[in-house]
Design a protein around this motif. Sequence first.
Motif, mmCIF file in Angstrom:
data_model
loop_
_atom_site.group_PDB
_atom_site.id
_atom_site.type_symbol
_atom_site.label_atom_id
_atom_site.label_comp_id
_atom_site.label_asym_id
_atom_site.label_seq_id
_atom_site.Cartn_x
_atom_site.Cartn_y
_atom_site.Cartn_z
ATOM 1 N N PRO A 50 0.811 -1.222 0.000
ATOM 2 C CA PRO A 50 0.000 0.000 0.000
ATOM 3 C C PRO A 50 0.847 1.276 0.000
ATOM 4 N N PHE A 51 1.998 1.242 0.632
ATOM 5 C CA PHE A 51 2.877 2.414 0.647
ATOM 6 C C PHE A 51 3.289 2.772 -0.781
ATOM 7 N N LEU A 52 3.681 1.761 -1.551
ATOM 8 C CA LEU A 52 4.128 2.002 -2.924
ATOM 9 C C LEU A 52 3.002 2.502 -3.823
ATOM 10 N N LEU A 53 1.777 2.029 -3.584
ATOM 11 C CA LEU A 53 0.666 2.366 -4.473
ATOM 12 C C LEU A 53 -0.217 3.503 -3.961
ATOM 13 N N ILE A 54 0.101 4.038 -2.791
ATOM 14 C CA ILE A 54 -0.647 5.185 -2.268
ATOM 15 C C ILE A 54 0.278 6.379 -2.071
ATOM 16 N N GLU A 55 1.309 6.212 -1.262
ATOM 17 C CA GLU A 55 2.184 7.338 -0.921
ATOM 18 C C GLU A 55 3.071 7.775 -2.083
ATOM 19 N N CYS A 56 3.635 6.833 -2.799
ATOM 20 C CA CYS A 56 4.522 7.200 -3.917
ATOM 21 C C CYS A 56 3.759 7.934 -5.025
ATOM 22 N N PRO A 57 2.582 7.448 -5.446
ATOM 23 C CA PRO A 57 1.841 8.206 -6.462
ATOM 24 C C PRO A 57 1.431 9.608 -5.989
ATOM 25 N N ARG A 58 1.176 9.753 -4.686
ATOM 26 C CA ARG A 58 0.870 11.097 -4.163
ATOM 27 C C ARG A 58 2.030 12.054 -4.410
ATOM 28 N N MET A 59 3.248 11.538 -4.327
ATOM 29 C CA MET A 59 4.421 12.382 -4.567
ATOM 30 C C MET A 59 4.565 12.726 -6.057
ATOM 31 N N LEU A 60 4.176 11.811 -6.933
ATOM 32 C CA LEU A 60 4.314 12.014 -8.369
ATOM 33 C C LEU A 60 3.201 12.876 -8.963
ATOM 34 N N PHE A 61 2.015 12.843 -8.345
ATOM 35 C CA PHE A 61 0.829 13.441 -8.959
ATOM 36 C C PHE A 61 0.968 14.916 -9.351
ATOM 37 N N PRO A 62 1.537 15.782 -8.534
ATOM 38 C CA PRO A 62 1.619 17.191 -8.973
ATOM 39 C C PRO A 62 2.371 17.371 -10.295
ATOM 40 N N TYR A 63 3.373 16.545 -10.525
ATOM 41 C CA TYR A 63 4.144 16.630 -11.769
ATOM 42 C C TYR A 63 3.339 16.092 -12.946
ATOM 43 N N VAL A 64 2.587 15.031 -12.699
ATOM 44 C CA VAL A 64 1.714 14.468 -13.731
ATOM 45 C C VAL A 64 0.644 15.487 -14.111
ATOM 46 N N ARG A 65 0.053 16.130 -13.107
ATOM 47 C CA ARG A 65 -0.979 17.147 -13.358
ATOM 48 C C ARG A 65 -0.416 18.266 -14.241
ATOM 49 N N ARG A 66 0.797 18.717 -13.940
ATOM 50 C CA ARG A 66 1.404 19.799 -14.724
ATOM 51 C C ARG A 66 1.644 19.369 -16.166
ATOM 52 N N ILE A 67 2.144 18.151 -16.346
ATOM 53 C CA ILE A 67 2.408 17.643 -17.704
ATOM 54 C C ILE A 67 1.115 17.572 -18.505
ATOM 55 N N VAL A 68 0.057 17.037 -17.890
ATOM 56 C CA VAL A 68 -1.226 16.931 -18.592
ATOM 57 C C VAL A 68 -1.727 18.323 -18.976
ATOM 58 N N GLY A 69 -1.644 19.280 -18.069
ATOM 59 C CA GLY A 69 -2.078 20.640 -18.379
ATOM 60 C C GLY A 69 -1.269 21.269 -19.498
#
Length: 171
Positions: free
Chosen positions: A110-129
């Motif tokens: 759960p750490f890998l699939l919850i906490e790690c994606p939380r760290m990546l998400f702001p960068y993914v959001r910026r790329i998509v925008g």
Amino acid sequence: MTEETNGAAEPKAAAAPSQPVMQVLAQFVRDLSFENIVAQKGITNAAQPDVQVQVNLDAKKRSVENQYEVIMKLKVVSNIKDTQDPMFLMELEYGGIFHIQNVPDEQMHPFLLIECPRMLFPYVRRIVGDVTRDGGFPPLNLETIDFLALYRSELQRRAQAEAAAQTTPAS
């Protein structure tokens, strides 16, 4: 009356468990595809969009001790709301390399699939925008993803699939 000590150190309290440690070592775009379908067909893109976002996560241990790779896969499909004709299609695989320590084995998944994606998400959001804006559309600002809910729904889906497989008679 005075009390004397012999200079011996008092016994230490039981050592507190170490706190989890997570470092983002690297982030990268593994794959990116954007198709502006309305431009290819010569349609104006003034129509109201209907945007669907699919998210998949993948995590694996790397050969280096305490290092893990987490990949977030996004598929964004935008159709014209009235006709459901496609406007654009975007696929993004965004990864991170993490150094993780002091997480018990039973909590690592759960750490890998919850906490790690939380760290990546702001960068993914910026790329998509940025990509949707550069592709000729208003920038798409992804809503925050609840990775805990996503993880729980995946566990429930797998449990239901296993239960269905066990109740199905063998041929």
